[in-house]
Design a protein around this motif. Structure first.
Motif, PDB file in Angstrom:
ATOM      1  N   TYR A  82     110.038   3.116  47.655  1.00 28.44           N
ATOM      2  CA  TYR A  82     110.596   3.378  46.328  1.00 28.44           C
ATOM      3  C   TYR A  82     109.523   3.366  45.239  1.00 28.44           C
ATOM      4  O   TYR A  82     109.843   3.378  44.057  1.00 28.44           O
ATOM      5  CB  TYR A  82     111.653   2.335  45.960  1.00 28.44           C
ATOM      6  CG  TYR A  82     112.707   2.092  47.000  1.00 28.44           C
ATOM      7  CD1 TYR A  82     113.209   3.130  47.783  1.00 28.44           C
ATOM      8  CD2 TYR A  82     113.231   0.811  47.211  1.00 28.44           C
ATOM      9  CE1 TYR A  82     114.169   2.910  48.737  1.00 28.44           C
ATOM     10  CE2 TYR A  82     114.199   0.577  48.168  1.00 28.44           C
ATOM     11  CZ  TYR A  82     114.669   1.627  48.929  1.00 28.44           C
ATOM     12  OH  TYR A  82     115.626   1.391  49.876  1.00 28.44           O
ATOM     13  N   LYS A 127     131.592  -3.569  47.655  1.00 29.63           N
ATOM     14  CA  LYS A 127     130.349  -2.847  47.893  1.00 29.63           C
ATOM     15  C   LYS A 127     130.670  -1.358  48.031  1.00 29.63           C
ATOM     16  O   LYS A 127     131.829  -0.973  48.219  1.00 29.63           O
ATOM     17  CB  LYS A 127     129.643  -3.342  49.160  1.00 29.63           C
ATOM     18  CG  LYS A 127     129.276  -4.826  49.143  1.00 29.63           C
ATOM     19  CD  LYS A 127     128.658  -5.255  50.460  1.00 29.63           C
ATOM     20  CE  LYS A 127     128.316  -6.741  50.438  1.00 29.63           C
ATOM     21  NZ  LYS A 127     127.728  -7.190  51.735  1.00 29.63           N
ATOM     22  N   LYS A 167     134.339  -0.027  46.003  1.00 25.65           N
ATOM     23  CA  LYS A 167     133.888  -1.207  45.261  1.00 25.65           C
ATOM     24  C   LYS A 167     135.043  -2.175  45.039  1.00 25.65           C
ATOM     25  O   LYS A 167     134.894  -3.398  45.165  1.00 25.65           O
ATOM     26  CB  LYS A 167     133.303  -0.773  43.918  1.00 25.65           C
ATOM     27  CG  LYS A 167     132.724  -1.911  43.090  1.00 25.65           C
ATOM     28  CD  LYS A 167     131.476  -2.477  43.723  1.00 25.65           C
ATOM     29  CE  LYS A 167     130.824  -3.500  42.810  1.00 25.65           C
ATOM     30  NZ  LYS A 167     129.609  -4.100  43.402  1.00 25.65           N
ATOM     31  N   ASP A 199     112.759  -3.482  48.950  1.00 24.67           N
ATOM     32  CA  ASP A 199     113.640  -4.092  47.966  1.00 24.67           C
ATOM     33  C   ASP A 199     112.951  -5.237  47.233  1.00 24.67           C
ATOM     34  O   ASP A 199     113.083  -5.381  46.014  1.00 24.67           O
ATOM     35  CB  ASP A 199     114.922  -4.611  48.638  1.00 24.67           C
ATOM     36  CG  ASP A 199     115.841  -3.477  49.058  1.00 24.67           C
ATOM     37  OD1 ASP A 199     115.733  -2.389  48.462  1.00 24.67           O
ATOM     38  OD2 ASP A 199     116.655  -3.673  49.975  1.00 24.67           O
ATOM     39  N   ASP A 224     112.018  -5.628  43.415  1.00 27.96           N
ATOM     40  CA  ASP A 224     112.565  -6.787  42.722  1.00 27.96           C
ATOM     41  C   ASP A 224     111.479  -7.521  41.946  1.00 27.96           C
ATOM     42  O   ASP A 224     111.672  -7.920  40.792  1.00 27.96           O
ATOM     43  CB  ASP A 224     113.225  -7.726  43.739  1.00 27.96           C
ATOM     44  CG  ASP A 224     114.114  -8.768  43.066  1.00 27.96           C
ATOM     45  OD1 ASP A 224     114.564  -8.512  41.937  1.00 27.96           O
ATOM     46  OD2 ASP A 224     114.357  -9.823  43.673  1.00 27.96           O
ATOM     47  N   TYR A 240     129.553   2.035  50.303  1.00 28.78           N
ATOM     48  CA  TYR A 240     128.875   2.409  51.541  1.00 28.78           C
ATOM     49  C   TYR A 240     128.671   3.924  51.597  1.00 28.78           C
ATOM     50  O   TYR A 240     129.474   4.699  51.083  1.00 28.78           O
ATOM     51  CB  TYR A 240     129.680   1.958  52.761  1.00 28.78           C
ATOM     52  CG  TYR A 240     129.760   0.462  52.907  1.00 28.78           C
ATOM     53  CD1 TYR A 240     128.782  -0.235  53.607  1.00 28.78           C
ATOM     54  CD2 TYR A 240     130.799  -0.257  52.331  1.00 28.78           C
ATOM     55  CE1 TYR A 240     128.842  -1.612  53.742  1.00 28.78           C
ATOM     56  CE2 TYR A 240     130.867  -1.639  52.457  1.00 28.78           C
ATOM     57  CZ  TYR A 240     129.889  -2.309  53.162  1.00 28.78           C
ATOM     58  OH  TYR A 240     129.933  -3.683  53.287  1.00 28.78           O
ATOM     59  N   ASP A 264     125.601   2.035  40.308  1.00 32.06           N
ATOM     60  CA  ASP A 264     126.156   1.801  38.974  1.00 32.06           C
ATOM     61  C   ASP A 264     125.147   2.088  37.866  1.00 32.06           C
ATOM     62  O   ASP A 264     125.470   1.997  36.685  1.00 32.06           O
ATOM     63  CB  ASP A 264     126.643   0.354  38.854  1.00 32.06           C
ATOM     64  CG  ASP A 264     125.543  -0.660  39.150  1.00 32.06           C
ATOM     65  OD1 ASP A 264     124.579  -0.297  39.834  1.00 32.06           O
ATOM     66  OD2 ASP A 264     125.665  -1.817  38.698  1.00 32.06           O
ATOM     67  N   ARG A 265     123.923   2.453  38.240  1.00 32.38           N
ATOM     68  CA  ARG A 265     122.903   2.731  37.237  1.00 32.38           C
ATOM     69  C   ARG A 265     122.965   4.196  36.803  1.00 32.38           C
ATOM     70  O   ARG A 265     123.159   5.082  37.633  1.00 32.38           O
ATOM     71  CB  ARG A 265     121.510   2.440  37.797  1.00 32.38           C
ATOM     72  CG  ARG A 265     121.302   0.988  38.185  1.00 32.38           C
ATOM     73  CD  ARG A 265     119.973   0.815  38.879  1.00 32.38           C
ATOM     74  NE  ARG A 265     119.782  -0.557  39.372  1.00 32.38           N
ATOM     75  CZ  ARG A 265     118.849  -0.915  40.229  1.00 32.38           C
ATOM     76  NH1 ARG A 265     118.010  -0.005  40.708  1.00 32.38           N
ATOM     77  NH2 ARG A 265     118.744  -2.172  40.608  1.00 32.38           N
ATOM     78  N   GLU A 299     125.213  -0.167  53.227  1.00 28.54           N
ATOM     79  CA  GLU A 299     125.460  -0.489  51.825  1.00 28.54           C
ATOM     80  C   GLU A 299     124.468   0.246  50.931  1.00 28.54           C
ATOM     81  O   GLU A 299     123.274   0.326  51.225  1.00 28.54           O
ATOM     82  CB  GLU A 299     125.345  -1.996  51.595  1.00 28.54           C
ATOM     83  CG  GLU A 299     125.649  -2.404  50.155  1.00 28.54           C
ATOM     84  CD  GLU A 299     125.496  -3.899  49.919  1.00 28.54           C
ATOM     85  OE1 GLU A 299     125.612  -4.318  48.750  1.00 28.54           O
ATOM     86  OE2 GLU A 299     125.239  -4.631  50.902  1.00 28.54           O
ATOM     87  N   LEU A 300     124.981   0.809  49.828  1.00 30.10           N
ATOM     88  CA  LEU A 300     124.146   1.535  48.884  1.00 30.10           C
ATOM     89  C   LEU A 300     123.910   0.682  47.646  1.00 30.10           C
ATOM     90  O   LEU A 300     124.798  -0.058  47.212  1.00 30.10           O
ATOM     91  CB  LEU A 300     124.815   2.851  48.489  1.00 30.10           C
ATOM     92  CG  LEU A 300     125.109   3.827  49.628  1.00 30.10           C
ATOM     93  CD1 LEU A 300     125.867   5.045  49.104  1.00 30.10           C
ATOM     94  CD2 LEU A 300     123.817   4.271  50.319  1.00 30.10           C
ATOM     95  N   TYR A 301     122.727   0.805  47.077  1.00 27.51           N
ATOM     96  CA  TYR A 301     122.364   0.009  45.918  1.00 27.51           C
ATOM     97  C   TYR A 301     122.102   0.908  44.713  1.00 27.51           C
ATOM     98  O   TYR A 301     121.680   2.045  44.851  1.00 27.51           O
ATOM     99  CB  TYR A 301     121.110  -0.827  46.219  1.00 27.51           C
ATOM    100  CG  TYR A 301     121.284  -1.783  47.363  1.00 27.51           C
ATOM    101  CD1 TYR A 301     121.879  -3.018  47.179  1.00 27.51           C
ATOM    102  CD2 TYR A 301     120.876  -1.432  48.647  1.00 27.51           C
ATOM    103  CE1 TYR A 301     122.043  -3.901  48.238  1.00 27.51           C
ATOM    104  CE2 TYR A 301     121.029  -2.306  49.717  1.00 27.51           C
ATOM    105  CZ  TYR A 301     121.618  -3.542  49.505  1.00 27.51           C
ATOM    106  OH  TYR A 301     121.795  -4.414  50.548  1.00 27.51           O
ATOM    107  N   GLY A 302     122.367   0.375  43.535  1.00 22.90           N
ATOM    108  CA  GLY A 302     122.037   1.078  42.301  1.00 22.90           C
ATOM    109  C   GLY A 302     122.976   2.193  41.917  1.00 22.90           C
ATOM    110  O   GLY A 302     122.675   2.970  41.012  1.00 22.90           O
TER     111      GLY A 302
END
Length: 415
Positions: A160, A382, A377, A110, A114, A384, A405-406, A400-403
Motif C-alpha cells: 500500500y 464488517k 455492516k 497494515d 498504521d 466482505y 467508509d473512507r 474482510e475489506l478495510y477502508g
C-alpha cells in the motif's frame, strides 16, 4: 527495548539498571525482564505471559539496535500517545518533527500503514530504513537502468506504499554502507518496479540529515515548464469508456473520445477534449495522462524556478511560488472542489448496484463486492468482498475489506 521506567517513572537504559530493582514498560506498565547475556545486545523484554497494550511488532535484531544506537540516547524509544494508543518510536527528534523507524524483521502492510498514519496524524514525518541486504545479494533487487530498479518477489510490506506521501520517506539498505532512497514505485505489487533519486547514502548522512551543516540538498524547486497535473482516471456508465478528472472542470471530465456527457455540458467539455496540453505521458510502465495548460497560461517564462506550495485533496496543485527581485511571489491556482471520490456505501446506493468493483484512488487497488455493503455492516459488523491489485483477477474467496467508509473510492464497474 533498551529503555524502561524505574519505580520513580524515570527512563532508564538497560546498561544503567540494577538487577535488584524493578523496571516497567512505558506503554503498558508491565514489569520487565532484563536480558543481559553474553550473546545478544542487552535489552528489556516482556514476561512470556504478559500482553502489552502496544500491539505493534517491533524489530529486535542487532541490526536494528545498531541503527538506533547511532543516535543520541535522548532521541531513542520515545513514547507518543493519541486517542488512548501508546506507541514508541525507534528514534524521534522533536525539534525536527521527525521519526526514524528501522526494520529488518517482516512487517505487515497494515502495520506499515498504521505506523505511518499514527505519526503523520501527530505531525511527524516518518523516515524508514529497511534492511534488504539479503535480497540485494541474492540479485532479487536489480538496478536495471539509471535510477530504475526492479525487485523480484518484493516484501508485502510495501503493497500500500504511497510514494506521493511526502510525510513518509523510504530508504533501502543494500549493504553495510550503501543506502538508496525510493522516490517512485508502481501502483501494483509494491516495489516490484521503483525509482530512486539517483544518490547514494551512508549511515552518517542519514544520522546527520537534520544537522544544518550536513543536510542533504534535496531539490525543492522545478522549472515552470515541468509542472503538470496528473489526471484521475474514472469510468463511464457503459463500463468501456474512460475519462479523466480535470482540475478546472465542474463536470470533472475531459478526454479525447466520446463520453456520456449531457448535451448542455459540451460547451465546457469540448475545450478540454481538444486541449493540446492534455499530454499522454508514460510514467515508466504506467499510462498516465497529464495536463500542463494551467501553468503555461500564467505567462511566465518556462525556465522560471517555481515551488509547489500545496495541493488539493485530489492531488491537483493549488498554490505555487517563485522568486522575483529576491521576493517570493505566491500564486493561487484554484481547482474546482470536485467530489470525485466517495465512500463505498454511497456509491453502491447511488448506482443501485447488485455487484460492483471499486478502485481506491489513494492506493490504486480494487475491491469487488457482491452483497450490499451497508447490509453486511449492519448484519456482521464488517464488509466482505474480494481484494485485488488489478481489476481482472480477483480471488475466489472473500475476505474482510478495510477502508470502505473512507471517501477515497470511485466506481469502476457495476451491474
Amino acid at each position: 527495548m533498551q529503555f524502561a521506567l524505574d519505580k520513580n517513572n524515570k527512563k532508564v537504559h538497560i546498561d544503567n539498571t540494577i538487577r535488584s530493582e524493578d523496571y516497567f514498560c512505558p506503554c503498558c506498565g508491565s514489569k520487565m525482564v532484563l536480558r543481559m547475556g553474553d550473546i545478544r545486545i542487552h535489552h528489556f523484554a516482556h514476561p512470556s505471559d504478559s500482553i502489552c497494550r502496544d500491539t505493534w511488532h517491533y524489530d529486535m535484531t542487532e541490526w536494528h539496535y545498531e541503527w538506533q544506537n547511532r543516535f543520541p540516547k535522548e532521541y531513542q524509544e520515545i513514547v507518543k500517545t493519541k486517542d488512548g494508543q501508546k506507541h514508541r518510536a525507534d528514534v524521534l527528534i522533536e525539534s525536527e518533527k521527525v521519526v526514524f523507524e528501522f526494520q529488518h524483521s517482516p512487517l505487515s502492510p497494515d502495520e506499515f500503514e498504521d505506523r505511518n498514519s499514527f505519526y503523520n496524524s501527530l505531525g511527524y514525518k516518518v523516515i524508514w530504513i529497511f534492511d534488504v541486504e539479503e535480497q540485494y545479494q541474492n540479485e532479487q533487487i536489480e538496478n536495471y537502468r539509471s535510477n530504475l530498479w526492479s525487485w523480484k518477489r518484493p516484501k508485502r510490506t510495501f503493497d500500500y506504499y504511497d510514494c506521493k506521501n511526502k510525510l513518509v520517506q523510504l530508504y533501502l539498505q543494500l549493504d553495510n554502507s550503501d543506502l538508496i532512497k525510493v522516490t517512485w514505485c508502481t501502483d501494483d505489487y509494491g516495489l516490484s518496479k521503483f525509482a530512486t533519486d539517483g544518490y547514494g547514502y551512508d549511515e552518517e548522512s542519514i544520522v546527520h540529515m537534520f544537522d544544518d551543516d550536513k543536510k542533504q540538498n534535496e531539490p525543492t524547486e522545478c522549472k515552470l515548464s515541468e509542472l503538470f497535473d496528473k489526471m484521475i482516471q474514472l469510468n463511464s456508465r457503459d463500463h468501456t469508456t474512460y475519462y479523466f478528472g480535470c482540475p478546472i472542470s465542474s463536470t470533472h471530465k475531459c478526454a479525447n473520445s466520446n463520453i456520456d456527457i449531457p448535451d448542455e455540458k459540451f460547451d465546457e467539455i469540448m475545450p478540454c477534449m481538444e486541449c493540446k496540453y492534455q499530454c499522454e505521458s508514460y510514467d515508466y510502465c504506467n499510462y498516465v495522462p497529464i495536463c500542463k495548460k494551467r501553468f503555461l497560461d500564467l505567462n511566465l517564462d518556462g525556465n522560471t524556478n517555481v515551488k509547489v506550495e500545496s495541493r488539493d485533496k485530489n492531488g491537483f496543485i493549488n498554490k505555487i511560488s517563485y522568486l522575483k527581485d529576491n521576493k517570493r511571489i505566491y500564486i493561487d491556482m484554484p481547482t474546482f472542489q470536485q467530489n470525485i471520490t466517495k465512500d463505498v456505501y454511497t456509491l453502491w446506493e447511488e448506482n443501485h448496484c447488485t455487484v460492483a468493483t471499486f478502485r481506491n484512488v489513494r492506493t490504486g487497488f480494487y475491491i469487488r463486492i457482491c452483497k450490499n455493503p451497508k447490509e453486511q455492516k449492519y448484519k456482521y459488523g464488517k464488509v466482505y468482498g474480494c481484494f485485488s491489485k488489478d481489476k481482472y483477477s480477483f480471488p475466489k474467496t472473500s475476505s474482510e475489506l478495510y477502508g470502505v467508509d473512507r471517501p477515497e473510492w470511485v466506481l469502476d464497474w457495476f451491474k
